[in-house]
Design a protein around this motif. Structure first.
Motif, PDB file in Angstrom:
ATOM      1  N   ILE A   1       0.818  -1.029  -0.059  1.00 51.88           N
ATOM      2  CA  ILE A   1      -0.062  -0.153  -0.038  1.00 51.88           C
ATOM      3  C   ILE A   1       0.944   1.339   0.171  1.00 51.88           C
ATOM      4  O   ILE A   1       1.808   1.379   0.813  1.00 51.88           O
ATOM      5  CB  ILE A   1      -0.816   0.125   1.418  1.00 51.88           C
ATOM      6  CG1 ILE A   1      -1.744  -1.359   1.201  1.00 51.88           C
ATOM      7  CG2 ILE A   1      -1.770   1.170   1.028  1.00 51.88           C
ATOM      8  CD1 ILE A   1      -2.834  -1.151   2.360  1.00 51.88           C
ATOM      9  N   VAL A   2       0.750   2.016  -0.838  1.00 54.57           N
ATOM     10  CA  VAL A   2       1.486   3.462  -0.935  1.00 54.57           C
ATOM     11  C   VAL A   2       0.075   4.300  -0.464  1.00 54.57           C
ATOM     12  O   VAL A   2      -0.749   4.792  -1.143  1.00 54.57           O
ATOM     13  CB  VAL A   2       1.689   3.649  -2.446  1.00 54.57           C
ATOM     14  CG1 VAL A   2       2.390   5.193  -2.516  1.00 54.57           C
ATOM     15  CG2 VAL A   2       2.871   2.847  -3.007  1.00 54.57           C
ATOM     16  N   ALA A   3       0.498   4.586   0.782  1.00 52.23           N
ATOM     17  CA  ALA A   3      -0.616   5.234   1.563  1.00 52.23           C
ATOM     18  C   ALA A   3      -0.811   6.788   1.340  1.00 52.23           C
ATOM     19  O   ALA A   3       0.201   7.322   0.814  1.00 52.23           O
ATOM     20  CB  ALA A   3      -0.462   4.855   3.092  1.00 52.23           C
ATOM     21  N   GLU A   4      -2.009   7.113   1.930  1.00 49.70           N
ATOM     22  CA  GLU A   4      -2.182   8.644   1.734  1.00 49.70           C
ATOM     23  C   GLU A   4      -0.996   9.389   2.339  1.00 49.70           C
ATOM     24  O   GLU A   4      -0.942  10.605   1.780  1.00 49.70           O
ATOM     25  CB  GLU A   4      -3.257   8.964   2.398  1.00 49.70           C
ATOM     26  CG  GLU A   4      -4.892   8.409   1.836  1.00 49.70           C
ATOM     27  CD  GLU A   4      -4.926   7.078   1.834  1.00 49.70           C
ATOM     28  OE1 GLU A   4      -6.230   6.546   1.420  1.00 49.70           O
ATOM     29  OE2 GLU A   4      -4.119   6.286   2.559  1.00 49.70           O
ATOM     30  N   GLY A   5      -0.410   9.114   3.178  1.00 54.47           N
ATOM     31  CA  GLY A   5       0.671   9.802   3.704  1.00 54.47           C
ATOM     32  C   GLY A   5       1.907  10.287   3.109  1.00 54.47           C
ATOM     33  O   GLY A   5       2.427  11.283   3.119  1.00 54.47           O
ATOM     34  N   VAL A   6       1.874   9.646   1.851  1.00 57.40           N
ATOM     35  CA  VAL A   6       2.863   9.947   0.714  1.00 57.40           C
ATOM     36  C   VAL A   6       2.585  11.203   0.119  1.00 57.40           C
ATOM     37  O   VAL A   6       3.598  11.930  -0.457  1.00 57.40           O
ATOM     38  CB  VAL A   6       2.893   8.845  -0.395  1.00 57.40           C
ATOM     39  CG1 VAL A   6       3.990   9.272  -1.547  1.00 57.40           C
ATOM     40  CG2 VAL A   6       3.485   7.482  -0.031  1.00 57.40           C
ATOM     41  N   GLY A   7       1.433  11.701   0.095  1.00 60.26           N
ATOM     42  CA  GLY A   7       1.086  13.149  -0.471  1.00 60.26           C
ATOM     43  C   GLY A   7       1.500  12.969  -2.064  1.00 60.26           C
ATOM     44  O   GLY A   7       1.272  12.122  -2.698  1.00 60.26           O
ATOM     45  N   ASP A   8       2.136  14.123  -2.290  1.00 58.59           N
ATOM     46  CA  ASP A   8       2.731  14.436  -3.597  1.00 58.59           C
ATOM     47  C   ASP A   8       4.152  13.654  -3.810  1.00 58.59           C
ATOM     48  O   ASP A   8       4.780  14.198  -4.526  1.00 58.59           O
ATOM     49  CB  ASP A   8       2.524  15.863  -4.209  1.00 58.59           C
ATOM     50  CG  ASP A   8       1.340  16.119  -4.243  1.00 58.59           C
ATOM     51  OD1 ASP A   8       0.253  15.437  -4.547  1.00 58.59           O
ATOM     52  OD2 ASP A   8       0.830  17.336  -4.184  1.00 58.59           O
ATOM     53  N   GLY A   9       4.860  13.191  -2.525  1.00 57.47           N
ATOM     54  CA  GLY A   9       5.947  12.605  -2.677  1.00 57.47           C
ATOM     55  C   GLY A   9       6.218  11.836  -3.672  1.00 57.47           C
ATOM     56  O   GLY A   9       5.247  10.940  -4.226  1.00 57.47           O
ATOM     57  N   HIS A  10       7.581  11.151  -3.711  1.00 55.02           N
ATOM     58  CA  HIS A  10       7.935  10.143  -4.573  1.00 55.02           C
ATOM     59  C   HIS A  10       8.096   8.940  -4.050  1.00 55.02           C
ATOM     60  O   HIS A  10       8.730   8.768  -3.028  1.00 55.02           O
ATOM     61  CB  HIS A  10       9.352  10.397  -5.309  1.00 55.02           C
ATOM     62  CG  HIS A  10       9.328  11.596  -6.363  1.00 55.02           C
ATOM     63  ND1 HIS A  10       9.176  12.827  -6.089  1.00 55.02           N
ATOM     64  CD2 HIS A  10       9.678  11.411  -7.700  1.00 55.02           C
ATOM     65  CE1 HIS A  10       9.215  13.429  -7.212  1.00 55.02           C
ATOM     66  NE2 HIS A  10       9.210  12.928  -8.203  1.00 55.02           N
ATOM     67  N   VAL A  11       7.661   7.901  -4.818  1.00 59.66           N
ATOM     68  CA  VAL A  11       7.971   6.380  -4.267  1.00 59.66           C
ATOM     69  C   VAL A  11       8.374   5.623  -5.520  1.00 59.66           C
ATOM     70  O   VAL A  11       7.724   5.852  -6.665  1.00 59.66           O
ATOM     71  CB  VAL A  11       6.489   5.568  -3.905  1.00 59.66           C
ATOM     72  CG1 VAL A  11       6.951   4.283  -3.583  1.00 59.66           C
ATOM     73  CG2 VAL A  11       6.243   6.319  -2.517  1.00 59.66           C
ATOM     74  N   VAL A  12       9.651   4.984  -5.451  1.00 57.84           N
ATOM     75  CA  VAL A  12      10.270   4.304  -6.666  1.00 57.84           C
ATOM     76  C   VAL A  12      10.137   2.931  -6.301  1.00 57.84           C
ATOM     77  O   VAL A  12      10.979   2.430  -5.232  1.00 57.84           O
ATOM     78  CB  VAL A  12      11.533   4.894  -7.022  1.00 57.84           C
ATOM     79  CG1 VAL A  12      12.433   4.352  -8.032  1.00 57.84           C
ATOM     80  CG2 VAL A  12      11.528   6.486  -7.259  1.00 57.84           C
ATOM     81  N   LEU A  13       9.784   2.162  -7.203  1.00 55.66           N
ATOM     82  CA  LEU A  13       9.638   0.744  -7.045  1.00 55.66           C
ATOM     83  C   LEU A  13      10.774   0.223  -8.145  1.00 55.66           C
ATOM     84  O   LEU A  13      10.411   0.345  -9.386  1.00 55.66           O
ATOM     85  CB  LEU A  13       8.595   0.053  -7.421  1.00 55.66           C
ATOM     86  CG  LEU A  13       7.340   0.589  -6.457  1.00 55.66           C
ATOM     87  CD1 LEU A  13       6.028  -0.304  -6.540  1.00 55.66           C
ATOM     88  CD2 LEU A  13       7.710   0.274  -4.741  1.00 55.66           C
ATOM     89  N   ASP A  14      11.989  -0.359  -7.890  1.00 55.04           N
ATOM     90  CA  ASP A  14      13.126  -0.676  -8.852  1.00 55.04           C
ATOM     91  C   ASP A  14      13.427  -1.871  -8.943  1.00 55.04           C
ATOM     92  O   ASP A  14      13.823  -2.489  -7.861  1.00 55.04           O
ATOM     93  CB  ASP A  14      14.173   0.342  -8.408  1.00 55.04           C
ATOM     94  CG  ASP A  14      15.511  -0.039  -9.364  1.00 55.04           C
ATOM     95  OD1 ASP A  14      15.195  -0.815 -10.249  1.00 55.04           O
ATOM     96  OD2 ASP A  14      16.506   0.621  -9.360  1.00 55.04           O
ATOM     97  N   GLY A  15      12.905  -2.626  -9.899  1.00 56.97           N
ATOM     98  CA  GLY A  15      13.069  -4.349  -9.899  1.00 56.97           C
ATOM     99  C   GLY A  15      12.458  -5.010  -8.545  1.00 56.97           C
ATOM    100  O   GLY A  15      12.811  -5.807  -7.949  1.00 56.97           O
ATOM    101  N   VAL A  16      11.154  -4.404  -8.243  1.00 59.51           N
ATOM    102  CA  VAL A  16      10.314  -4.983  -7.149  1.00 59.51           C
ATOM    103  C   VAL A  16       9.642  -6.168  -7.418  1.00 59.51           C
ATOM    104  O   VAL A  16       8.766  -5.976  -8.678  1.00 59.51           O
ATOM    105  CB  VAL A  16       9.791  -3.989  -6.325  1.00 59.51           C
ATOM    106  CG1 VAL A  16       8.740  -4.545  -5.373  1.00 59.51           C
ATOM    107  CG2 VAL A  16      10.743  -3.061  -5.754  1.00 59.51           C
ATOM    108  N   THR A  17       9.157  -7.231  -6.775  1.00 53.62           N
ATOM    109  CA  THR A  17       8.131  -8.099  -6.789  1.00 53.62           C
ATOM    110  C   THR A  17       7.064  -8.032  -5.866  1.00 53.62           C
ATOM    111  O   THR A  17       7.362  -7.802  -4.556  1.00 53.62           O
ATOM    112  CB  THR A  17       8.701  -9.520  -6.957  1.00 53.62           C
ATOM    113  OG1 THR A  17       9.765  -9.707  -8.013  1.00 53.62           O
ATOM    114  CG2 THR A  17       7.646 -10.394  -6.928  1.00 53.62           C
ATOM    115  N   VAL A  18       5.949  -7.849  -6.265  1.00 53.93           N
ATOM    116  CA  VAL A  18       4.791  -7.634  -5.198  1.00 53.93           C
ATOM    117  C   VAL A  18       3.805  -8.997  -5.602  1.00 53.93           C
ATOM    118  O   VAL A  18       3.115  -9.018  -6.769  1.00 53.93           O
ATOM    119  CB  VAL A  18       3.914  -6.540  -5.355  1.00 53.93           C
ATOM    120  CG1 VAL A  18       2.634  -6.441  -4.413  1.00 53.93           C
ATOM    121  CG2 VAL A  18       5.088  -5.142  -5.163  1.00 53.93           C
ATOM    122  N   THR A  19       3.715  -9.933  -4.798  1.00 52.04           N
ATOM    123  CA  THR A  19       2.877 -10.994  -5.197  1.00 52.04           C
ATOM    124  C   THR A  19       1.399 -10.795  -4.810  1.00 52.04           C
ATOM    125  O   THR A  19       0.561 -11.609  -5.643  1.00 52.04           O
ATOM    126  CB  THR A  19       3.340 -12.294  -4.345  1.00 52.04           C
ATOM    127  OG1 THR A  19       2.835 -11.949  -2.852  1.00 52.04           O
ATOM    128  CG2 THR A  19       4.830 -12.443  -4.366  1.00 52.04           C
TER     129      THR A  19
END
Length: 284
Positions: free
Chosen positions: A232-250
């Motif tokens: 979950i990329v939650a509401e608290g991220v706001g307009d901030g950055h989240v980078v998923l680099d070579g990530v596996t989410v089952t």
């Protein structure tokens, strides 16, 4: 003289026999702690579960609807607040913002007039609120094997089913006890079952998570790790950055925070399901 010696020996024997009892008590004190100690400690350390003015966490005390709303707000950091239409939520109350934000997110629903913030919350109400947080839905068939399955209210069936199907709630002795009040320790334990990973600080992370995880702040990079559950990329991220680099989410990737161009998925990530559900602003 012999009689005095005998009396002294007898008195010493009595004293020795008495002092054996505290030794047994010391052995009991060295036994493992309570079943909830780990979860209470984890969520206290994360600042989600906070004690009273005396510094007590009160694990066996019932938790109220307002307290649960506050805890969920600390985890997700909701950004949108509903207008106050509840007759029993006083503006400025310590829980008002959290209750109104949970209402805006569709997590907490009142009875049409009141939010009942001070009422002890039941196990089925808790499961429904958490299922809404997780965007999960189940059915009565998911908990049909429990002896007291018939006690689950119709309005709670989807939420209870989802939490049972997800393995987040197991019940006790074949009973779910849906109408019983839930304690602070039980809530902490469910949170521990739900969120194996909790990322509230900016940084780069590369250690895999055996379970679901939540990110509630910006400037977070996941690099080469696996989340064996939902992310979950939650509401608290706001307009901030989240980078998923070579990530596996089952499981699923639920995006509720991040700006129009700030959730970046790159380098052969393996994610089957992406759900966009930001309340305010755009996310892409």
């Amino acid at each position: 003289m012999k009689r005095r010696v005998f009396s002294l020996v007898l008195a010493l024997a009595v004293i020795i026999s008495i002092t054996v009892i505290p030794a047994a008590a010391a052995d009991e004190a060295s036994q493992p702690g309570n079943w909830y100690d780990g979860a209470m400690s984890t969520w206290s350390d994360r600042g989600v579960l906070q004690g009273d003015q005396a510094g007590n966490l009160n694990p066996t005390a019932n938790i109220t609807r307002a307290e649960l709303a506050v805890m969920l707000d600390r985890i997700m950091d909701y950004r949108v607040k509903a207008s106050n239409s509840f007759a029993d939520v006083e503006d400025g109350a310590w829980y008002a913002d959290a209750v109104l934000k949970a209402s805006a997110a569709g997590v907490l629903q009142g009875d049409g007039v009141n939010a009942n913030p001070g009422a002890a919350i039941t196990r089925q109400e808790t499961m429904v609120m958490l299922a809404r947080v997780l965007n999960l839905s189940g059915s009565a068939s998911d908990y049909a094997s429990y002896t007291d399955a018939g006690q689950v209210a119709g309005w709670a069936a989807q939420g209870v089913g989802a939490m049972v199907a997800g393995g987040y709630v197991q019940g006790s002795g074949g009973y779910l006890n849906p109408t019983a009040n839930i304690t602070r320790a039980e809530v902490a334990t469910i949170l521990d079952n739900v969120f194996q990973g909790y990322f509230a600080q900016a940084g780069t992370y590369n250690q895999s998570v055996e379970g679901s995880a939540v990110i509630n702040t910006g400037s977070v990079t996941f690099s080469g790790l696996t989340v064996s559950g939902d992310l979950i990329v939650a509401e608290g991220v706001g307009d901030g950055h989240v980078v998923l680099d070579g990530v596996t989410v089952t499981g699923r990737l639920l995006i509720r925070g991040g700006g129009a161009n700030s959730v970046i998925i790159k380098n052969n990530c393996k994610i089957d399901t992406v759900i966009l559900s930001r309340q305010d602003g755009q996310v892409r």
